[in-house]
Design a protein around this motif. Structure first.
Motif, PDB file in Angstrom:
ATOM      1  N   ARG A 101       8.351  -6.395  14.690  1.00 19.10           N
ATOM      2  CA  ARG A 101       7.631  -7.251  15.409  1.00 19.10           C
ATOM      3  C   ARG A 101       8.361  -8.449  16.024  1.00 19.10           C
ATOM      4  NH1 ARG A 101       2.390  -7.833  11.766  1.00 19.10           N
ATOM      5  NH2 ARG A 101       4.034  -7.702  10.304  1.00 19.10           N
ATOM      6  N   ALA A 102       9.304  -8.764  14.809  1.00 18.82           N
ATOM      7  CA  ALA A 102      10.403 -10.011  15.430  1.00 18.82           C
ATOM      8  C   ALA A 102      11.730  -9.548  15.958  1.00 18.82           C
ATOM      9  CB  ALA A 102      10.448 -10.873  14.038  1.00 18.82           C
ATOM     10  N   LEU A 103      11.810  -8.288  16.431  1.00 20.43           N
ATOM     11  CA  LEU A 103      13.138  -7.917  16.898  1.00 20.43           C
ATOM     12  C   LEU A 103      12.903  -8.199  18.562  1.00 20.43           C
ATOM     13  CD1 LEU A 103      15.758  -6.257  16.203  1.00 20.43           C
ATOM     14  CD2 LEU A 103      14.496  -4.110  17.101  1.00 20.43           C
ATOM     15  N   ASP A 104      13.954  -9.062  18.857  1.00 21.53           N
ATOM     16  CA  ASP A 104      13.749  -9.402  20.496  1.00 21.53           C
ATOM     17  C   ASP A 104      14.598  -8.540  21.447  1.00 21.53           C
ATOM     18  OD1 ASP A 104      12.859 -11.959  19.232  1.00 21.53           O
ATOM     19  OD2 ASP A 104      15.063 -12.511  18.948  1.00 21.53           O
ATOM     20  N   ALA A 144       0.882  -1.120   0.204  1.00 16.14           N
ATOM     21  CA  ALA A 144      -0.075   0.004  -0.030  1.00 16.14           C
ATOM     22  C   ALA A 144       0.687   1.262   0.112  1.00 16.14           C
ATOM     23  CB  ALA A 144      -0.976  -0.020   1.169  1.00 16.14           C
ATOM     24  N   GLY A 145       1.744   1.175  -0.979  1.00 16.51           N
ATOM     25  CA  GLY A 145       2.629   2.554  -1.034  1.00 16.51           C
ATOM     26  C   GLY A 145       3.621   2.571   0.190  1.00 16.51           C
ATOM     27  N   TRP A 146       3.897   1.814   0.813  1.00 18.97           N
ATOM     28  CA  TRP A 146       4.978   1.678   1.891  1.00 18.97           C
ATOM     29  C   TRP A 146       6.094   0.538   1.398  1.00 18.97           C
ATOM     30  CZ3 TRP A 146       5.895   4.864   6.430  1.00 18.97           C
ATOM     31  CH2 TRP A 146       4.868   5.933   6.614  1.00 18.97           C
ATOM     32  N   LEU A 147       7.316   0.664   1.678  1.00 19.14           N
ATOM     33  CA  LEU A 147       8.252  -0.439   1.596  1.00 19.14           C
ATOM     34  C   LEU A 147       8.512  -0.687   3.093  1.00 19.14           C
ATOM     35  CD1 LEU A 147      10.234  -1.932   0.093  1.00 19.14           C
ATOM     36  CD2 LEU A 147      12.096  -0.151   0.387  1.00 19.14           C
ATOM     37  N   VAL A 148       8.000  -1.960   3.338  1.00 19.08           N
ATOM     38  CA  VAL A 148       8.142  -2.446   4.808  1.00 19.08           C
ATOM     39  C   VAL A 148       9.487  -3.097   4.806  1.00 19.08           C
ATOM     40  CG1 VAL A 148       7.115  -4.006   6.426  1.00 19.08           C
ATOM     41  CG2 VAL A 148       5.495  -2.464   4.842  1.00 19.08           C
ATOM     42  N   VAL A 149      10.285  -2.878   5.804  1.00 16.24           N
ATOM     43  CA  VAL A 149      11.596  -3.574   6.231  1.00 16.24           C
ATOM     44  C   VAL A 149      11.045  -4.370   7.326  1.00 16.24           C
ATOM     45  CG1 VAL A 149      13.776  -3.500   6.511  1.00 16.24           C
ATOM     46  CG2 VAL A 149      12.793  -1.823   5.137  1.00 16.24           C
ATOM     47  N   ALA A 150      10.937  -5.660   7.217  1.00 15.50           N
ATOM     48  CA  ALA A 150      10.808  -6.637   8.496  1.00 15.50           C
ATOM     49  C   ALA A 150      12.153  -7.118   9.057  1.00 15.50           C
ATOM     50  CB  ALA A 150       9.961  -7.772   8.140  1.00 15.50           C
ATOM     51  N   VAL A 151      12.483  -6.931  10.395  1.00 16.05           N
ATOM     52  CA  VAL A 151      13.825  -7.126  10.768  1.00 16.05           C
ATOM     53  C   VAL A 151      13.420  -8.207  12.086  1.00 16.05           C
ATOM     54  CG1 VAL A 151      15.576  -5.911  12.094  1.00 16.05           C
ATOM     55  CG2 VAL A 151      14.311  -4.675  10.489  1.00 16.05           C
ATOM     56  N   LYS A 152      14.448  -9.024  11.910  1.00 17.58           N
ATOM     57  CA  LYS A 152      14.354 -10.320  12.931  1.00 17.58           C
ATOM     58  C   LYS A 152      15.616 -10.427  13.733  1.00 17.58           C
ATOM     59  CE  LYS A 152      12.873 -15.367  12.923  1.00 17.58           C
ATOM     60  NZ  LYS A 152      12.524 -16.353  12.108  1.00 17.58           N
ATOM     61  N   GLY A 153      15.653 -10.645  14.988  1.00 21.07           N
ATOM     62  CA  GLY A 153      16.749 -11.132  15.648  1.00 21.07           C
ATOM     63  C   GLY A 153      17.307  -9.986  16.614  1.00 21.07           C
ATOM     64  N   ARG A 154      18.208  -9.478  16.949  1.00 23.25           N
ATOM     65  CA  ARG A 154      18.936  -8.809  17.953  1.00 23.25           C
ATOM     66  C   ARG A 154      19.514  -7.460  17.290  1.00 23.25           C
ATOM     67  NH1 ARG A 154      19.889 -10.577  22.957  1.00 23.25           N
ATOM     68  NH2 ARG A 154      21.586  -9.375  23.232  1.00 23.25           N
TER      69      ARG A 154
END
Lengths: 105, 216
Positions: free
Chosen positions: A48-51, A10-20
């Motif tokens: 959401r997945a950043l610990d 929807a017009g956004w570039l989403v960068v999903a980050v996982k880990g530390r």
């Protein structure tokens, strides 16, 4: 270790980050977010997945936000876990960043 | 490039007279320890979170002061919080200011003059040999405070140390400082080390007030 994946929504570039996000991974995080800012007018960092996030991790996010500001791009941080939100709150990051509970898209 | 410690000590040198200005003696001592931690963080030797401080790389940086503090930290792993380390180094009475001045003299930015007042009291001054580094530090500080842009990491750190050392008044007018008080507070809060230095200074002020209260 940190993993960063990109998705356009929807017009956004989403960068999903996982880990530390700490001193060992801060450069990688900053580079992933800056690269997204270079490519797109609206970037959302999905944590959401950043610990865990340390001071080095916060600096990386802040410097990516700075790059976005300099290039007149929109940059938002969203989906903070309770422990990561605590660090953001203590640092007063909401004074300098757009922080959303949910993804803005 | 100067270290954060060198930058803040350079800021404290009066460009007209070469004398050192400091309005918060004990606060300054704590803030200079904070500056060393910032330097170690920028060199990627330490990392912090909401309270804890940890070494992430023991390799020497090449800077004598930083490497000595890093070695001290490695030798005392039972001290794990930023606050504990600020007080530990403060109690050791290390002359961080003197070490930074020596380095600035060695780099040709300052020179050392010693004279006597009333034939008894030694007076030390550090006149500028090259005033450009101090002008650069002042310009970055003013830019970080007077605009709403997100500053570079080093400049965020510089604002917090200069504030804690009571040096902002030598860069900005009182009206400018009052108008941007919230901005200074927001920038200072961004860094764990700054928050812990502020708490250490507040703790020290509280102890001193209690001591004065007992005497009165």
């Amino acid at each position: 270790m940190i993993e960063a994946t990109q998705e356009t929504r929807a017009g956004w570039l989403v960068v999903a980050v996982k880990g530390r996000a700490d001193a060992e991974t801060a450069d990688q995080l900053e580079s992933a977010l800056r690269s997204a800012v270079d490519q797109h007018a609206k970037v959302a960092a999905d944590f959401r997945a950043l610990d865990y996030i340390s001071s080095a991790g916060l600096r990386a996010v802040l410097q990516a936000a700075r790059a976005a500001q300099e290039n007149h791009r929109e940059f938002a941080v969203c989906g903070l876990s309770d422990s990561v939100k605590k660090v953001f709150d203590m640092s007063g990051m909401h004074h300098v960043l757009m922080i959303h509970g949910e993804l803005p898209c | 490039m100067l270290t954060m410690l060198e930058e803040v000590v350079l800021l404290a040198v009066d460009e007209q007279t070469g004398s050192l200005r400091s309005t918060r003696e004990f606060g300054t001592a704590y803030a200079l320890v904070g500056a060393v931690f910032f330097d170690l963080a920028l060199a990627r030797r330490i990392d912090t979170d909401t309270e804890a401080i940890r070494i992430v790389d023991r390799a020497p940086t090449g800077n004598t002061t930083l490497d000595r503090v890093l070695a001290e930290m490695a030798a005392k792993p039972h001290l794990s919080t930023v606050r504990q380390w600020i007080e530990e180094i403060f109690l050791n009475r290390r002359d961080l200011e003197g070490e930074a001045l020596s380095s600035l003299i060695g780099q040709g930015i300052l020179r050392h003059e010693k004279s006597r007042r009333l034939w008894i009291i030694d007076v030390e001054r550090f006149p500028m040999v090259n005033d450009r580094p101090q002008q650069h530090v002042k310009a970055r500080l003013a830019q970080a405070i007077l605009t709403d842009a997100i500053p570079e990491t080093r400049d965020i750190m510089l604002v917090s140390i200069a504030e804690q050392c009571g040096l902002l008044g030598y860069v900005l007018s009182e009206t400018q400082i009052q108008g941007r008080r919230q901005r200074v507070a927001n920038l200072s809060r961004l860094e764990t080390i700054s928050r812990q230095v502020n708490e250490a200074i507040a703790g020290l002020d509280f102890t001193r007030q209690q001591s004065v209260g007992k005497i009165v």
